[in-house]
Structures are given as structure tokens and as C-alpha cells.
Motif scaffolding. Structure first.
Motif, PDB file in Angstrom:
ATOM      1  N   GLY A  50       0.518  -5.782 -18.885  1.00  0.00           N
ATOM      2  CA  GLY A  50       1.068  -7.066 -19.436  1.00  0.00           C
ATOM      3  C   GLY A  50       1.420  -8.189 -18.656  1.00  0.00           C
ATOM      4  N   VAL A  51       1.100  -8.023 -17.260  1.00  0.00           N
ATOM      5  CA  VAL A  51       1.460  -9.110 -16.248  1.00  0.00           C
ATOM      6  C   VAL A  51       0.262 -10.117 -16.081  1.00  0.00           C
ATOM      7  CG1 VAL A  51       2.370  -9.630 -13.923  1.00  0.00           C
ATOM      8  CG2 VAL A  51       3.164  -7.377 -15.203  1.00  0.00           C
ATOM      9  N   PRO A  52       0.323 -11.459 -16.147  1.00  0.00           N
ATOM     10  CA  PRO A  52      -0.534 -12.302 -15.884  1.00  0.00           C
ATOM     11  C   PRO A  52      -1.339 -11.890 -14.393  1.00  0.00           C
ATOM     12  CG  PRO A  52       1.182 -13.547 -16.650  1.00  0.00           C
ATOM     13  CD  PRO A  52       1.614 -12.089 -16.428  1.00  0.00           C
ATOM     14  N   ARG A  53      -2.630 -11.857 -14.660  1.00  0.00           N
ATOM     15  CA  ARG A  53      -3.426 -11.352 -13.465  1.00  0.00           C
ATOM     16  C   ARG A  53      -3.072 -12.441 -11.978  1.00  0.00           C
ATOM     17  NH1 ARG A  53      -8.453  -8.737 -14.319  1.00  0.00           N
ATOM     18  NH2 ARG A  53      -9.378 -10.108 -12.641  1.00  0.00           N
ATOM     19  N   GLU A  54      -2.938 -13.627 -12.294  1.00  0.00           N
ATOM     20  CA  GLU A  54      -2.622 -14.460 -11.011  1.00  0.00           C
ATOM     21  C   GLU A  54      -1.346 -13.877 -10.311  1.00  0.00           C
ATOM     22  OE1 GLU A  54      -0.796 -16.932 -14.569  1.00  0.00           O
ATOM     23  OE2 GLU A  54      -2.784 -15.556 -14.362  1.00  0.00           O
ATOM     24  N   LEU A  55      -0.348 -13.047 -10.956  1.00  0.00           N
ATOM     25  CA  LEU A  55       0.661 -12.789 -10.311  1.00  0.00           C
ATOM     26  C   LEU A  55       0.551 -11.534  -9.645  1.00  0.00           C
ATOM     27  CD1 LEU A  55       3.468 -13.707 -12.986  1.00  0.00           C
ATOM     28  CD2 LEU A  55       3.061 -14.793 -10.899  1.00  0.00           C
ATOM     29  N   LEU A  56      -0.852 -10.935 -10.018  1.00  0.00           N
ATOM     30  CA  LEU A  56      -0.917  -9.730  -9.232  1.00  0.00           C
ATOM     31  C   LEU A  56      -1.887  -9.596  -8.125  1.00  0.00           C
ATOM     32  CD1 LEU A  56      -1.177  -7.544 -12.488  1.00  0.00           C
ATOM     33  CD2 LEU A  56       0.807  -7.840 -11.097  1.00  0.00           C
ATOM     34  N   ARG A  57      -2.307 -10.714  -7.712  1.00  0.00           N
ATOM     35  CA  ARG A  57      -3.189 -11.084  -6.621  1.00  0.00           C
ATOM     36  C   ARG A  57      -2.762 -10.625  -5.416  1.00  0.00           C
ATOM     37  NH1 ARG A  57      -8.384 -11.770  -7.720  1.00  0.00           N
ATOM     38  NH2 ARG A  57      -7.888 -13.180  -9.108  1.00  0.00           N
ATOM     39  N   LYS A  58      -3.187  -9.823  -4.487  1.00  0.00           N
ATOM     40  CA  LYS A  58      -2.844  -9.357  -3.279  1.00  0.00           C
ATOM     41  C   LYS A  58      -3.353 -10.301  -2.100  1.00  0.00           C
ATOM     42  CE  LYS A  58      -4.134  -5.335  -3.691  1.00  0.00           C
ATOM     43  NZ  LYS A  58      -4.250  -3.423  -3.614  1.00  0.00           N
ATOM     44  N   LEU A  59      -2.750 -10.228  -0.976  1.00  0.00           N
ATOM     45  CA  LEU A  59      -3.174 -11.127   0.141  1.00  0.00           C
ATOM     46  C   LEU A  59      -4.651 -10.838   0.434  1.00  0.00           C
ATOM     47  CD1 LEU A  59      -0.346 -11.230   2.904  1.00  0.00           C
ATOM     48  CD2 LEU A  59      -1.069 -13.096   1.415  1.00  0.00           C
ATOM     49  N   ASP A  60      -5.281  -9.979   0.469  1.00  0.00           N
ATOM     50  CA  ASP A  60      -6.753  -9.611   0.399  1.00  0.00           C
ATOM     51  C   ASP A  60      -7.652 -10.090  -0.689  1.00  0.00           C
ATOM     52  OD1 ASP A  60      -6.224  -7.705  -1.445  1.00  0.00           O
ATOM     53  OD2 ASP A  60      -6.749  -5.798   0.100  1.00  0.00           O
ATOM     54  N   GLY A  61      -6.822 -10.449  -1.720  1.00  0.00           N
ATOM     55  CA  GLY A  61      -7.842 -11.076  -2.780  1.00  0.00           C
ATOM     56  C   GLY A  61      -7.930 -10.005  -3.806  1.00  0.00           C
ATOM     57  N   SER A  62      -7.688  -8.708  -3.833  1.00  0.00           N
ATOM     58  CA  SER A  62      -7.756  -7.646  -4.723  1.00  0.00           C
ATOM     59  C   SER A  62      -6.600  -7.980  -5.722  1.00  0.00           C
ATOM     60  CB  SER A  62      -7.898  -6.433  -4.216  1.00  0.00           C
ATOM     61  OG  SER A  62      -6.612  -5.904  -3.466  1.00  0.00           O
ATOM     62  N   LEU A  63      -6.541  -7.193  -6.898  1.00  0.00           N
ATOM     63  CA  LEU A  63      -5.688  -7.277  -8.007  1.00  0.00           C
ATOM     64  C   LEU A  63      -4.842  -5.855  -7.739  1.00  0.00           C
ATOM     65  CD1 LEU A  63      -7.467  -8.980 -10.950  1.00  0.00           C
ATOM     66  CD2 LEU A  63      -5.671  -9.925  -9.534  1.00  0.00           C
ATOM     67  N   LEU A 115      10.543  -0.710 -10.226  1.00  0.00           N
ATOM     68  CA  LEU A 115      10.387  -2.041  -9.405  1.00  0.00           C
ATOM     69  C   LEU A 115       9.316  -2.148  -8.241  1.00  0.00           C
ATOM     70  CD1 LEU A 115      13.998  -3.353 -10.013  1.00  0.00           C
ATOM     71  CD2 LEU A 115      12.015  -3.743 -11.392  1.00  0.00           C
ATOM     72  N   ASN A 116       9.731  -1.081  -7.461  1.00  0.00           N
ATOM     73  CA  ASN A 116       9.067  -0.786  -6.161  1.00  0.00           C
ATOM     74  C   ASN A 116       7.372  -0.582  -6.543  1.00  0.00           C
ATOM     75  OD1 ASN A 116       8.487  -0.088  -3.585  1.00  0.00           O
ATOM     76  ND2 ASN A 116       8.816   2.053  -4.008  1.00  0.00           N
ATOM     77  N   LEU A 117       6.984  -0.134  -7.587  1.00  0.00           N
ATOM     78  CA  LEU A 117       5.777   0.085  -7.841  1.00  0.00           C
ATOM     79  C   LEU A 117       5.003  -1.163  -8.396  1.00  0.00           C
ATOM     80  CD1 LEU A 117       6.629   2.956  -7.239  1.00  0.00           C
ATOM     81  CD2 LEU A 117       5.193   3.765  -8.884  1.00  0.00           C
ATOM     82  N   ILE A 118       5.796  -1.938  -9.384  1.00  0.00           N
ATOM     83  CA  ILE A 118       5.294  -3.037  -9.990  1.00  0.00           C
ATOM     84  C   ILE A 118       5.053  -4.265  -9.083  1.00  0.00           C
ATOM     85  CG2 ILE A 118       5.916  -4.621 -11.770  1.00  0.00           C
ATOM     86  CD1 ILE A 118       7.300  -2.361 -13.473  1.00  0.00           C
ATOM     87  N   PHE A 119       6.122  -4.421  -8.274  1.00  0.00           N
ATOM     88  CA  PHE A 119       6.001  -5.611  -7.400  1.00  0.00           C
ATOM     89  C   PHE A 119       5.894  -4.902  -6.103  1.00  0.00           C
ATOM     90  CE2 PHE A 119       9.132  -6.223 -10.935  1.00  0.00           C
ATOM     91  CZ  PHE A 119       8.543  -7.429 -11.164  1.00  0.00           C
ATOM     92  N   TYR A 120       4.761  -4.026  -5.795  1.00  0.00           N
ATOM     93  CA  TYR A 120       4.489  -3.242  -4.803  1.00  0.00           C
ATOM     94  C   TYR A 120       3.845  -4.224  -3.571  1.00  0.00           C
ATOM     95  CZ  TYR A 120       3.241   0.698  -1.914  1.00  0.00           C
ATOM     96  OH  TYR A 120       3.438   1.776  -0.990  1.00  0.00           O
ATOM     97  N   GLY A 121       4.449  -4.003  -2.501  1.00  0.00           N
ATOM     98  CA  GLY A 121       3.727  -4.816  -1.164  1.00  0.00           C
ATOM     99  C   GLY A 121       4.074  -6.333  -1.177  1.00  0.00           C
ATOM    100  N   ASP A 122       2.870  -6.983  -0.875  1.00  0.00           N
ATOM    101  CA  ASP A 122       2.817  -8.606  -0.904  1.00  0.00           C
ATOM    102  C   ASP A 122       2.923  -8.955  -2.127  1.00  0.00           C
ATOM    103  OD1 ASP A 122      -0.018  -8.955  -1.529  1.00  0.00           O
ATOM    104  OD2 ASP A 122      -0.173  -7.847   0.402  1.00  0.00           O
ATOM    105  N   VAL A 123       2.493  -8.441  -3.223  1.00  0.00           N
ATOM    106  CA  VAL A 123       2.758  -8.900  -4.405  1.00  0.00           C
ATOM    107  C   VAL A 123       3.924  -9.569  -5.144  1.00  0.00           C
ATOM    108  CG1 VAL A 123       2.542  -8.203  -7.060  1.00  0.00           C
ATOM    109  CG2 VAL A 123       0.721  -7.268  -5.559  1.00  0.00           C
ATOM    110  N   VAL A 124       5.140  -9.221  -4.555  1.00  0.00           N
ATOM    111  CA  VAL A 124       6.098  -9.678  -4.720  1.00  0.00           C
ATOM    112  C   VAL A 124       6.586 -11.052  -4.485  1.00  0.00           C
ATOM    113  CG1 VAL A 124       7.353  -8.969  -2.446  1.00  0.00           C
ATOM    114  CG2 VAL A 124       8.851  -9.182  -4.906  1.00  0.00           C
ATOM    115  N   ASN A 125       5.660 -11.515  -3.186  1.00  0.00           N
ATOM    116  CA  ASN A 125       5.692 -12.930  -3.133  1.00  0.00           C
ATOM    117  C   ASN A 125       5.167 -13.683  -4.042  1.00  0.00           C
ATOM    118  OD1 ASN A 125       6.822 -12.997  -0.126  1.00  0.00           O
ATOM    119  ND2 ASN A 125       5.827 -11.343  -0.187  1.00  0.00           N
ATOM    120  N   ASN A 126       4.313 -13.411  -4.968  1.00  0.00           N
ATOM    121  CA  ASN A 126       3.726 -14.228  -6.023  1.00  0.00           C
ATOM    122  C   ASN A 126       4.862 -14.733  -7.132  1.00  0.00           C
ATOM    123  OD1 ASN A 126       1.267 -13.917  -4.878  1.00  0.00           O
ATOM    124  ND2 ASN A 126       0.744 -12.067  -6.225  1.00  0.00           N
ATOM    125  N   PHE A 127       5.909 -13.960  -7.215  1.00  0.00           N
ATOM    126  CA  PHE A 127       7.086 -14.281  -8.132  1.00  0.00           C
ATOM    127  C   PHE A 127       8.136 -15.236  -7.494  1.00  0.00           C
ATOM    128  CE2 PHE A 127       4.778 -10.643  -9.360  1.00  0.00           C
ATOM    129  CZ  PHE A 127       4.960 -10.516 -10.880  1.00  0.00           C
TER     130      PHE A 127
END
Length: 303
Positions: free
Chosen positions: A193-206, A253-265
């Protein structure tokens, strides 16, 4: 303190490289636990105020620590230790870490606190911290990197002066990040249910679906990562009296906002904060119901 085991050498190499990459990176948050919206939600639940962080709580609840000499395990570059002495939580700190690069940086950056901060290279797995040298043993994100937990416990008992305490803010979740079925199901349902643009990782994957990492891959990257984390909580309860034991969450929270994804928020974006609050509320409800445990805990303990 020696560093002569193959595991320590591999781990030290990983954290030397991590420090170099961290110094180059422009990422605002290292992981989910750095995000201010998440932290304030946790502080409200465990300390009763979003403005009472871990350092304020320690200073307010344990004023005797202000004159103490503390040993900080796996201190890294010493940044947190500088905060601890600057805010008067501990009187002085000796930090150890098995990464020479991180210890070198810690020594370089202790200007103004040379008499209160010292850092040395050492492997906490050896459990050789001296006899009754410290009033406090402090471990932030440290214990889950220790393989020889039995030697560590013996070493802490020996190193503490009478009346001394272990203070830890750490990961107590599944060993080698082998997430439970319940964790993965709740995480992946929420991610859908999270918008895709917020799940974009630094390497471009989702980051659309969380899975368990391969154990061999984890060991190749860092053989110390969550090496026996699933055993930690029971071991502490068996060997210490838990003066304070606070469930910080992080299980989802650790899994939802995993790694660099947290920086999108963006903490200034209310739509982003609303998603964080929804994730936090879900996690807290599942923990309170007993459907999930708390992967992260704040503990003050005495032998």
C-alpha cells in the motif's frame, strides 16, 4: 586487546569499508532508527514524551552515571560516545571496536574531550575488559555482533565494579535476519500500500517485497551480523537482573523502511509521516497483542 580470529579479521575489513563508504555517502539517515519521526513515536511510547531521547532518559533516571567511567563496546567512529560525554550521561568512556579505520577516526574526532574519551582496537568476543575497571558497560547496536556471547557475559561481569550496570540499546531479533513468517507477512502487506516512488532504492530497484537473506551471503558480507542475536535476550535474562527492559519495536519498521529506503521519507512531509505513523501503529498493535516480539530493546541490567 587482541584481534586475532578469522571472524574478527573479516568483520573488521567489512566495517573498515563501511566507514569509508559512510564518509563518502550523502545519505541523511543510516537506517530506520535514525528517522526523527520514528524516533519521536518510540520516545512517546517508551519514555512518555517525544522529546525524551535515550540520552535524556539515562541522565534523568541514572544521575549516578554522570561521574562514571564506562566501557563502550563496538564503538565504531565514536560519534555516539562523544554525545554521551558532551551531554553528561557518563563521566568518561573507553571505546573498543575491531575496525582500525573506525578507531582511527574516533581518535581524530575527540577534540575537546581527550581526557574523557579514549578508543582502542579490540575484539569484544575475547571478553577481556579487565577486572572491576568500569562502572558501566555500554552497548549500542553491539551485542548482536558478538559470536562468543558466553565470554562476553563473563567479561562484563568481571569488568564491572560493585553496583555496576550494563546498558544496551540493541537488536534482539532473529539470528542472521531470518525473519519470521509473521514479520514478513505483515511487512509485505503494508508495503503493497506504499506509493512506489517511496520504495525506490539507490540502485533504482524497488523495495516492494521483503524476504529472508541468504545466510551464506550474510556471512560473506559481515560474519558478525546478527550472528547469535536470537539468543541474546534469554542470555541476558539468565545472567543479569533487568532493572529496565523497554520494547522499542522495529520488528516491522526495520523491514518496511529497510536500508536506504528510509531516506525517501521526508520528516517535513506530512504524507510521508502519515505512512510512518500507520506502520508504527500496526507494529505496536501486533506487539501488544503478542503476535510479534520486539526486535529492538533498551535494557539496563546488573549482574
Amino acid at each position: 586487546m587482541s584481534r586475532d580470529s578469522p571472524t574478527a579479521d573479516l568483520g573488521a575489513r567489512h566495517w573498515d569499508e563501511w566507514q569509508a563508504e559512510r564518509s563518502r555517502s550523502q545519505q541523511r539517515f543510516t537506517d530506520w532508527g535514525d528517522h526523527p519521526t520514528i524516533l519521536k513515536l518510540i520516545y512517546q511510547v517508551v519514555f512518555g514524551s517525544p522529546e525524551t531521547d535515550f540520552l535524556k532518559h539515562l541522565a534523568q533516571s541514572y544521575p549516578q552515571f554522570a561521574d562514571s567511567h564506562a566501557l563502550s563496546l563496538c564503538c565504531g567512529d565514536g560519534a555516539f560516545e562523544r554525545h554521551l560525554v558532551a551531554q553528561g550521561v557518563f563521566g568518561s568512556i573507553t571505546g573498543i571496536d575491531f575496525s582500525p579505520a573506525r578507531i582511527a577516526l574516533a581518535q581524530q574526532q575527540r577534540a575537546g574531550y581527550e581526557s574523557r574519551l579514549d578508543f582502542e582496537v579490540g575484539d569484544v568476543n575475547a571478553g577481556q575488559f579487565g577486572q572491576q575497571r568500569y562502572d558501566v558497560v555500554f552497548a549500542k547496536a553491539a551485542l548482536h555482533h558478538v559470536e562468543n556471547l558466553e565470554a562476553l557475559v563473563r567479561g562484563i561481569h568481571t569488568a564491572l565494579r560493585p553496583g555496576g550496570c550494563l546498558v544496551t540499546i540493541d537488536f534482539f531479533g532473529p539470528t542472521r535476519f531470518q525473519w519470521t513468517d509473521a514479520q514478513l507477512a505483515a511487512t509485505n502487506t503494508f508495503l503493497a500500500g506504499v506509493p512506489r516512488e517511496l520504495l525506490r532504492k539507490l540502485d533504482g530497484s524497488l523495495h516492494q517485497r521483503m524476504t529472508r537473506p541468504g545466510i551464506d551471503e550474510m556471512i560473506r558480507l559481515d560474519p558478525s551480523e546478527a550472528v547469535r542475536s536470537g539468543e541474546l535476550y534469554a542470555l541476558l535474562k539468565a545472567n543479569f537482573t533487568l532493572v529496565e527492559d523497554l520494547a522499542l519495536g522495529g520488528t516491522l519498521l526495520n523491514l518496511i523502511f529497510y536500508g536506504d529506503v528510509v531516506n525517501n521519507f521526508d520528516p517535513e512531509n506530512q504524507a510521508h509521516n502519515r505512512i510512518i505513523r500507520e506502520a508504527f501503529a500496526l507494529e505496536r498493535r501486533l506487539i501488544d497483542e503478542g503476535a510479534l516480539g520486539s526486535d529492538f530493546r533498551f535494557i539496563v541490567a546488573q549482574p
